[in-house]
Design an enzyme around this catalytic site. Structure first.
Site, PDB file in Angstrom:
ATOM      1  N   ASP A  82       5.781   7.721  -7.314  1.00 50.01           N
ATOM      2  CA  ASP A  82       4.453   8.249  -7.190  1.00 50.01           C
ATOM      3  C   ASP A  82       4.592   8.672  -5.261  1.00 50.01           C
ATOM      4  O   ASP A  82       4.281   7.846  -4.675  1.00 50.01           O
ATOM      5  CB  ASP A  82       3.115   7.523  -7.224  1.00 50.01           C
ATOM      6  CG  ASP A  82       1.927   8.302  -6.783  1.00 50.01           C
ATOM      7  OD1 ASP A  82       2.023   9.382  -6.598  1.00 50.01           O
ATOM      8  OD2 ASP A  82       0.828   7.654  -6.895  1.00 50.01           O
ATOM      9  N   ARG A 118      -4.138   8.990 -13.294  1.00 52.00           N
ATOM     10  CA  ARG A 118      -5.693   9.229 -14.393  1.00 52.00           C
ATOM     11  C   ARG A 118      -5.394  10.589 -15.469  1.00 52.00           C
ATOM     12  O   ARG A 118      -5.687  10.729 -16.592  1.00 52.00           O
ATOM     13  CB  ARG A 118      -6.986   9.210 -13.350  1.00 52.00           C
ATOM     14  CG  ARG A 118      -6.984  10.371 -12.612  1.00 52.00           C
ATOM     15  CD  ARG A 118      -8.090  10.503 -11.539  1.00 52.00           C
ATOM     16  NE  ARG A 118      -7.705   9.282 -10.624  1.00 52.00           N
ATOM     17  CZ  ARG A 118      -8.438   8.762  -9.696  1.00 52.00           C
ATOM     18  NH1 ARG A 118      -9.738   9.456  -9.308  1.00 52.00           N
ATOM     19  NH2 ARG A 118      -8.039   8.254  -8.606  1.00 52.00           N
ATOM     20  N   LYS A 148       0.259   3.164 -17.458  1.00 57.46           N
ATOM     21  CA  LYS A 148       0.645   4.046 -16.545  1.00 57.46           C
ATOM     22  C   LYS A 148       2.229   3.975 -16.204  1.00 57.46           C
ATOM     23  O   LYS A 148       2.744   2.965 -16.025  1.00 57.46           O
ATOM     24  CB  LYS A 148      -0.263   4.108 -15.251  1.00 57.46           C
ATOM     25  CG  LYS A 148       0.372   4.904 -14.284  1.00 57.46           C
ATOM     26  CD  LYS A 148      -0.895   5.026 -13.106  1.00 57.46           C
ATOM     27  CE  LYS A 148      -0.173   5.626 -11.786  1.00 57.46           C
ATOM     28  NZ  LYS A 148      -0.705   5.829 -10.510  1.00 57.46           N
ATOM     29  N   GLU A 197      -2.843  11.051  -9.493  1.00 62.46           N
ATOM     30  CA  GLU A 197      -2.106  11.444 -10.846  1.00 62.46           C
ATOM     31  C   GLU A 197      -2.134  10.461 -11.906  1.00 62.46           C
ATOM     32  O   GLU A 197      -2.030  10.981 -13.061  1.00 62.46           O
ATOM     33  CB  GLU A 197      -0.550  11.786 -10.265  1.00 62.46           C
ATOM     34  CG  GLU A 197       0.337  10.596 -10.298  1.00 62.46           C
ATOM     35  CD  GLU A 197      -0.107   9.460  -9.277  1.00 62.46           C
ATOM     36  OE1 GLU A 197      -0.995   9.653  -8.344  1.00 62.46           O
ATOM     37  OE2 GLU A 197       0.355   8.363  -9.724  1.00 62.46           O
ATOM     38  N   ASP A 216       4.920   1.927  -9.552  1.00 63.76           N
ATOM     39  CA  ASP A 216       3.744   2.850 -10.119  1.00 63.76           C
ATOM     40  C   ASP A 216       3.878   2.814 -11.624  1.00 63.76           C
ATOM     41  O   ASP A 216       3.368   3.536 -12.382  1.00 63.76           O
ATOM     42  CB  ASP A 216       3.587   3.900  -9.455  1.00 63.76           C
ATOM     43  CG  ASP A 216       2.125   4.460  -9.442  1.00 63.76           C
ATOM     44  OD1 ASP A 216       1.313   3.729  -9.745  1.00 63.76           O
ATOM     45  OD2 ASP A 216       1.644   5.626  -9.062  1.00 63.76           O
ATOM     46  N   ASP A 221      -2.586  13.225  -5.584  1.00 66.66           N
ATOM     47  CA  ASP A 221      -2.247  11.714  -5.440  1.00 66.66           C
ATOM     48  C   ASP A 221      -3.024  10.840  -6.435  1.00 66.66           C
ATOM     49  O   ASP A 221      -2.698   9.725  -6.781  1.00 66.66           O
ATOM     50  CB  ASP A 221      -2.186  11.100  -4.158  1.00 66.66           C
ATOM     51  CG  ASP A 221      -1.576   9.804  -3.855  1.00 66.66           C
ATOM     52  OD1 ASP A 221      -0.684   9.406  -4.839  1.00 66.66           O
ATOM     53  OD2 ASP A 221      -1.679   9.042  -2.633  1.00 66.66           O
ATOM     54  N   LYS A 266       1.570  11.078   0.354  1.00 70.96           N
ATOM     55  CA  LYS A 266       1.397   9.403   1.006  1.00 70.96           C
ATOM     56  C   LYS A 266       2.081   9.551   2.127  1.00 70.96           C
ATOM     57  O   LYS A 266       3.137  10.081   2.704  1.00 70.96           O
ATOM     58  CB  LYS A 266       1.967   8.413  -0.012  1.00 70.96           C
ATOM     59  CG  LYS A 266       1.300   8.297  -1.143  1.00 70.96           C
ATOM     60  CD  LYS A 266       1.772   7.443  -2.076  1.00 70.96           C
ATOM     61  CE  LYS A 266       1.009   6.917  -3.342  1.00 70.96           C
ATOM     62  NZ  LYS A 266      -0.341   6.815  -3.325  1.00 70.96           N
TER      63      LYS A 266
HETATM   64  N1  BES Z   1      -0.516   4.520  -7.430  1.00 73.44           N
HETATM   65  C1  BES Z   1      -1.318   4.848  -6.676  1.00 73.44           C
HETATM   66  C2  BES Z   1      -2.177   3.600  -6.577  1.00 73.44           C
HETATM   67  C3  BES Z   1      -1.685   2.435  -5.941  1.00 73.44           C
HETATM   68  C4  BES Z   1      -1.975   2.117  -4.347  1.00 73.44           C
HETATM   69  C5  BES Z   1      -0.798   1.477  -6.605  1.00 73.44           C
HETATM   70  C6  BES Z   1      -1.266   1.001  -3.703  1.00 73.44           C
HETATM   71  C7  BES Z   1      -0.199   0.327  -5.844  1.00 73.44           C
HETATM   72  C8  BES Z   1      -0.531   0.336  -4.474  1.00 73.44           C
HETATM   73  C9  BES Z   1      -2.266   5.861  -7.217  1.00 73.44           C
HETATM   74  O1  BES Z   1      -1.813   6.794  -7.870  1.00 73.44           O
HETATM   75  C10 BES Z   1      -2.866   6.610  -5.991  1.00 73.44           C
HETATM   76  O2  BES Z   1      -2.359   7.161  -5.001  1.00 73.44           O
HETATM   77  N2  BES Z   1      -4.394   6.388  -5.961  1.00 73.44           N
HETATM   78  C11 BES Z   1      -5.103   7.040  -4.763  1.00 73.44           C
HETATM   79  C12 BES Z   1      -6.280   7.594  -5.240  1.00 73.44           C
HETATM   80  C13 BES Z   1      -7.142   8.812  -4.467  1.00 73.44           C
HETATM   81  C14 BES Z   1      -6.276   9.750  -3.936  1.00 73.44           C
HETATM   82  C15 BES Z   1      -8.245   9.220  -4.955  1.00 73.44           C
HETATM   83  C16 BES Z   1      -5.586   6.380  -3.892  1.00 73.44           C
HETATM   84  O3  BES Z   1      -5.878   4.814  -4.316  1.00 73.44           O
HETATM   85  O4  BES Z   1      -5.485   6.335  -2.738  1.00 73.44           O
HETATM   86 ZN    ZN Z   2       0.054   6.341  -8.626  1.00 79.14          ZN
HETATM   87 MN    MN Z   3      -0.851   8.614  -6.681  1.00 78.75          MN
END
Ligand code: BES
Ligand code: ZN
Ligand code: MN
Length: 486
Positions: A258, A339, A253, A337, A276, A335, A265
């Site tokens: 992000d 995947r 990734k 994104e 990220d 968010d 966020k």
């Molecule tokens: N990049 C984030 C995940 C992340 C969170 C990485 C904290 C490092 C530290 C990812 O893209 C994300 O935002 N995931 C969301 C998914 C949700 C919207 C289903 C999450 O984990 O909140």
């Molecule tokens: Zn992310």
């Molecule tokens: Mn995200």
């Protein structure tokens, strides 16, 4: 930093000397200054784990710093404990502006000094010297350790070299991740990857936006749409076994930032989102390490790199798009994104690079951080034999992993009412439903998913890591590829 070895400890050569000792075993003091025993006594140093004694002894015009480090009881020592004890000692001395430091293995008997032990401790010591201080005018001027010398028998030179070498590739990944997002855009990831591939003699292709469009990578492109920075698809090929049709794809990734997009966020969650692209950093570091080790296996590293931003062009919650695979995806959260970028990168790996095994690595979910914290990466695979492979590799790499579940119920969470799949299965079991989404694009190929959202970036320091990037996954992927080459 220079790393050397020497078979005996000449105390006149160093500004700092680290001596790890076992509990209940008197350190042999023959070559040390007379005062040492007195100082050790004054510091009540007994070699207990996590204890140490730091003092300076005059030598001609200067002072030499001695740091005795407790390893605890000999029969309870593990490689990880030694890495933490000795690595943190190096970290301590690295802040003391000493040009030349020695780490003495003289108190540890040969039977303990396996290749794995020496390599791992040397790796930890190198990692302990890392400082991301290029933006701190005062810090960056300070004296850094110029030469680190290991005092051990010359039979261990290869292990030392290997430890230094893997630490260099981990450091490469850490520098990529720590670089702020205003300076590390997709095009900059390309620059670094190009440099690494040239140095390592790895074949490389970079696809620009128009070519990505031609391949119908709309899941990837949707994420990139809101940004002024164009996306790039980076493909790095290490062909170690031309006679074989087997190809391992390492898919990382590569979100250089992000923001969350329109599912924006909160401020605090955004601060560390330069990290990220930790998965892509791990792939770049691993490709470099793999090329150096030259295992007999074919590996393709794939990175779909972009930024997740907000603008009039950005993708929206509620959008439906057609991925490269032909599967339609309903966007319920912009968010989620990572995947989406991985889905198309994996389809690319299968359709265009004919990958036969797929490993994806990503800072994918906050859920894995809640579940496992910053020590463990969450691993998902459908096959027990693949779990065994990565478990063995994690042990060699001294990286911690934990298996997370995947089953029909997690797949159900991603069911959409208007498209083939939706991009979030909600909060509960978020690591597994995210994994199930990625797994929906692997076409039944052997597949391992590594979520390093917790382990790639530390809020606070650890024994041999500063806060910030860790390079999580570099060594793990390298060992996994070597394991499969056997
Ligand atoms: N990049 C984030 C995940 C992340 C969170 C990485 C904290 C490092 C530290 C990812 O893209 C994300 O935002 N995931 C969301 C998914 C949700 C919207 C289903 C999450 O984990 O909140
Ligand atoms: Zn992310
Ligand atoms: Mn995200």
């Amino acid at each position: 930093m220079n790393v050397t070895t020497s078979s005996n400890l000449d105390i006149t050569k160093y500004n700092g000397i680290i001596i790890p000792c076992f509990e209940g075993q008197q350190p042999s003091l023959e070559t040390l200054p007379q005062q040492t025993a007195t100082y050790l006594k004054a510091n009540k140093f007994e070699g207990k784990y996590e204890s140490n004694a730091l003092f300076s002894i005059p030598l001609e015009e200067t002072l030499v710093q001695y740091l005795f480090v407790g390893l605890g009881k000999k029969e309870e020592l593990t490689v990880e404990k030694a890495m933490c004890a000795i690595g943190s000692a190096v970290k301590t001395l690295s802040k003391k502006e000493l040009a030349s430091v020695a780490v003495s293995f003289t108190e540890i008997e040969e039977s303990i000094l396996t290749e794995h032990f020496v390599l791992s401790v040397v790796k930890a010591c190198s990692l302990a010297c890392y400082a991301f201080d290029k933006f701190m005018e005062k810090e960056k001027e300070k004296q850094k350790i110029e030469t680190l010398t290991y005092i051990l028998s010359q039979t261990h030179i290869q292990a030392v070299k290997k430890g230094v070498s893997i630490a260099e590739d981990i450091t490469l990944a850490r520098l990529l991740v720590d670089e702020p997002a205003n300076l590390m855009k997709p095009k900059n990831v390309v620059e670094v990857a190009t440099r690494v591939c040239q140095k390592a003699g790895i074949e490389m292709k970079v696809f620009e936006k128009e070519e990505i469009e031609k391949m119908n990578m709309n899941a990837f492109l949707s994420v990139a749409k809101g940004s002024d920075e164009e996306p790039r698809l980076i493909v790095m090929k290490y062909n170690g076994n031309p006679e074989s049709d087997e190809i391992v794809a390492l898919v990382g990734k590569g979100l250089t930032y992000d923001s969350g997009g329109y599912s924006i966020k909160p401020t605090n969650s955004m601060i560390t989102m330069k990290s990220d692209m930790g998965g892509s950093a791990a792939v770049i570091g691993a490709m470099s390490a793999i090329a150096k080790e030259a295992p007999k296996i074919n590996v393709v590293g794939i990175i779909a790199t972009c930024e997740n931003m907000i603008s009039g062009r950005a993708y929206l919650p509620g959008d439906v798009l057609t991925s490269m695979s032909g599967k339609t995806i309903e966007i319920v959260n912009t968010d989620a994104e990572g995947r989406l970028t991985l889905a198309d990168a994996i389809t690319y790996a299968i359709q265009k690079e004919h990958a036969t095994k797929i490993v994806d690595i990503c800072t994918l979910t906050g859920a894995v951080v809640v579940a496992l914290g910053e020590d463990y990466a969450g691993v998902i695979t459908r096959e027990d034999s693949l779990w065994e492979d990565i478990q063995a590799s994690a042990k060699r790499a001294t990286e911690s992993i934990w298996r997370m579940p995947i089953d029909k119920n997690f797949e159900k969470k991603n069911k959409s009412t208007i498209a083939d799949i939706k991009n979030s299965g909600g909060r509960w079991g978020g690591c597994s439903s995210a994994g199930a989404f990625v797994g929906a694009f692997t076409e039944g190929k052997p597949w391992i998913h590594i979520d390093i959202a917790g382990s790639a970036y530390l809020e606070s320091e650890k024994p041999y890591f500063t806060a910030g990037a860790t390079g999580s996954g570099v060594h793990l992927l390298t060992e996994l590829v070597k394991h499969w080459a056997k």
